[in-house]
Design a protein around this motif. Structure first.
Motif, PDB file in Angstrom:
ATOM      1  N   LEU A 227       0.812  -1.222   0.000  1.00  0.00           N
ATOM      2  CA  LEU A 227       0.000   0.000   0.000  1.00  0.00           C
ATOM      3  C   LEU A 227       0.843   1.268   0.000  1.00  0.00           C
ATOM      4  O   LEU A 227       0.297   2.377  -0.033  1.00  0.00           O
ATOM      5  N   ALA A 228       2.156   1.118   0.034  1.00  0.00           N
ATOM      6  CA  ALA A 228       3.035   2.286   0.175  1.00  0.00           C
ATOM      7  C   ALA A 228       2.866   3.275  -0.970  1.00  0.00           C
ATOM      8  O   ALA A 228       3.021   4.488  -0.781  1.00  0.00           O
ATOM      9  N   SER A 235       6.077   7.317   0.746  1.00  0.00           N
ATOM     10  CA  SER A 235       6.102   5.961   0.203  1.00  0.00           C
ATOM     11  C   SER A 235       7.385   5.213   0.538  1.00  0.00           C
ATOM     12  O   SER A 235       7.351   4.093   1.064  1.00  0.00           O
ATOM     13  N   TRP A 236       8.521   5.815   0.248  1.00  0.00           N
ATOM     14  CA  TRP A 236       9.774   5.081   0.422  1.00  0.00           C
ATOM     15  C   TRP A 236      10.132   4.909   1.888  1.00  0.00           C
ATOM     16  O   TRP A 236      10.802   3.934   2.256  1.00  0.00           O
ATOM     17  N   ALA A 237       9.673   5.809   2.749  1.00  0.00           N
ATOM     18  CA  ALA A 237       9.876   5.618   4.184  1.00  0.00           C
ATOM     19  C   ALA A 237       9.081   4.409   4.672  1.00  0.00           C
ATOM     20  O   ALA A 237       9.570   3.614   5.489  1.00  0.00           O
ATOM     21  N   VAL A 238       7.862   4.262   4.156  1.00  0.00           N
ATOM     22  CA  VAL A 238       7.040   3.101   4.512  1.00  0.00           C
ATOM     23  C   VAL A 238       7.667   1.821   3.966  1.00  0.00           C
ATOM     24  O   VAL A 238       7.661   0.782   4.642  1.00  0.00           O
ATOM     25  N   MET A 412       7.730  -3.936  -6.956  1.00  0.00           N
ATOM     26  CA  MET A 412       7.540  -3.729  -8.388  1.00  0.00           C
ATOM     27  C   MET A 412       6.307  -2.868  -8.657  1.00  0.00           C
ATOM     28  O   MET A 412       6.311  -2.027  -9.566  1.00  0.00           O
ATOM     29  N   GLY A 413       5.249  -3.084  -7.866  1.00  0.00           N
ATOM     30  CA  GLY A 413       4.059  -2.264  -8.041  1.00  0.00           C
ATOM     31  C   GLY A 413       4.328  -0.808  -7.739  1.00  0.00           C
ATOM     32  O   GLY A 413       3.832   0.100  -8.426  1.00  0.00           O
ATOM     33  N   LEU A 414       5.128  -0.557  -6.705  1.00  0.00           N
ATOM     34  CA  LEU A 414       5.482   0.817  -6.348  1.00  0.00           C
ATOM     35  C   LEU A 414       6.299   1.465  -7.468  1.00  0.00           C
ATOM     36  O   LEU A 414       6.043   2.616  -7.861  1.00  0.00           O
TER      37      LEU A 414
END
Length: 459
Positions: A227-228, A235-238, A412-414
């Motif tokens: 979900l990030a 996002s990248w912190a999560v 990969m989704g991110l």
């Protein structure tokens, strides 16, 4: 000891083993049908439910919750019989399919997939323990070759049938149809297993609470990772926090030294996670690429996975017959080479927009590599196991499988979402898969040898 006595004169399709084999293979068949079908129709489902943002979560979520099912069923099997945990897992699998099939929105479909994951993970572990306790060791290689071969018919008709059902009826029947057939298959299985000595003579007595807590933490970490991409600047912190949680929480669920690629069983388990991440993370984008860039219909996009699945089954049969002669190191090198070839071909096709036949043919190499490595790693896991830890080791193998796939799908989704609308999106996910496949060489060359020579199929 509850394991069946060795009877080398009887094959898995004969005598007292035949109906257990038929039932177990039927469940594997339906799980394969569902997996291939969902991979094929998910682009259509996502468009219908306006769920592009949850596309990767629909896959990663199922794999994440499967970890909880694996740990619970593995511990349950180590403490007693197999029938009750297998029954519970199948019920959850069916309920999840029904919820997904009736979903009116993408969040509801994802919820169904989460429940389905609990059942899928538990069912896989329970069937591995059934193999360990019903069949003599000399037949294990043949059983797992049969499990791999159970992907043959789904690979031939599953993606095509899923696309055809979606176009002629509705994608909902892809879920609901498999649910109904699973009930029929399990009815046959439970009748054949009932009354067999499936318990461990000396049940495990260790605490299950801490392991279940770790399993939940791994699942939540994987879900947060998937979900990030919806969190914008955070996002990248999560991603970093989720990866740390997954790494720390998964350690008690895996053999000691797994994350360090220690020789023997730890490397077997680690390799399984890496190759699962490489293949399953990239595979969901093969039909996506065919539909998005080449205007394939769902029916024909599904056929893009057929050649790979057939190659998987054929290679699994080769491993079942000649795995001991090939040896673990040679299987590793050949298998990872084929997997790397397929992901590189996919990336090149996405960059140069080559003919889609190149993508379909190239992806077949991935199936061949996995068919050699996957059943071999399962045989090695049982060869390293005792009746007291068959459930733990089987669940560890499956956990590594699911965590590796869920993590790679999420990452990969991110990346894919971040690059959406550019020409780099599809090549990037295939490049990540290539890196994971190359990394699998490290544990792959440290598999060692247990007594798998006795469990490898000979004809």
């Amino acid at each position: 000891m509850s394991t069946a006595p060795v009877d080398t004169s009887t094959g898995i399709w004969q005598g007292r083993y035949v109906w257990v084999t038929v039932g177990a293979v039927a469940l594997i068949f339906l799980a394969a049908m569902q997996s291939l079908a969902v991979t094929t129709v998910m682009p259509v489902v996502s468009a219908d439910l306006d769920g592009d943002a949850l596309y990767a979560v629909a896959f990663a979520g199922t794999l994440a919750t499967s970890v909880i099912g694996m740990v619970a069923v593995g511990a349950w099997c180590d403490r007693g019989g197999v029938l009750a945990p297998l029954t519970t897992a199948v019920i959850l699998f069916v309920v999840g399919l029904v919820v997904a099939g009736l979903a009116a929105s993408m969040p509801w479909l994802v919820a169904g997939r989460l429940v389905q994951g609990l059942g899928t993970g538990g069912q896989t572990v329970a069937l591995y323990v059934v193999v360990a306790r019903v069949y003599p060791a000399v037949l294990h290689g043949r059983v797992f070759a049969a499990f791999s071969a159970a992907w043959v018919v789904p690979s031939l008709i599953g993606p095509f049938l899923a696309g055809a059902v979606t176009e002629a009826l509705h994608w909902r029947w892809v879920f609901l149809g498999v649910a109904a057939l699973t009930v029929v298959a399990f009815t046959m299985v439970v009748l054949r297993l009932y009354g067999l000595p499936l318990g461990a003579d000396r049940p495990a007595t260790g605490r299950i609470g801490p392991r279940m807590a770790c399993a939940v933490a791994v699942a939540l970490g994987a879900l947060a990772l998937s979900l990030a991409g919806r969190l914008g600047a955070y996002s990248w912190a999560v991603v970093a926090a989720s990866a740390l949680v997954i790494a720390l929480a998964s350690r008690p669920l895996l053999p000691r030294g797994t994350l360090l690629a220690r020789r023997g069983l730890p490397s077997v388990v680690l390799m399984r996670g890496l190759i699962a991440g490489a293949l399953f993370g990239a595979e969901i984008y093969v039909p996506y690429l065919l539909i998005d860039h080449y205007d394939f219909s769902p029916t024909w996009a599904g056929l893009g996975l057929t050649a790979a699945a057939i190659a998987w089954a054929a290679a699994a049969d080769v491993q079942g017959r000649f795995g001991d002669r090939l040896g673990n190191a040679r299987i590793t090198v050949i298998g990872t080479s084929l997997l790397v070839t397929s992901t590189v071909v996919a990336a090149v096709v996405a960059v140069l927009m080559l003919h889609p036949a190149v993508l379909i043919a190239g992806w077949a190499f991935a199936g061949g590599g996995m068919g050699l490595m996957y059943p071999r790693l399962t045989v090695l896991t049982l060869a390293y196991s005792t009746p007291q830890n068959q459930g733990f080791n089987s669940s560890a193998l499956s956990i590594s499988d699911s965590v590796g796939a869920a993590t790679s799908i999420a990452v990969m989704g991110l990346v894919f979402t971040a690059l959406a609308g550019t020409d780099a999106a599809f090549p990037a996910v295939f490049a990540i898969a290539t890196g994971l496949a190359l990394l699998a060489l490290l544990p792959g060359l440290r598999l060692g040898h247990a007594h798998e020579a006795a469990t490898t199929q000979r004809r």
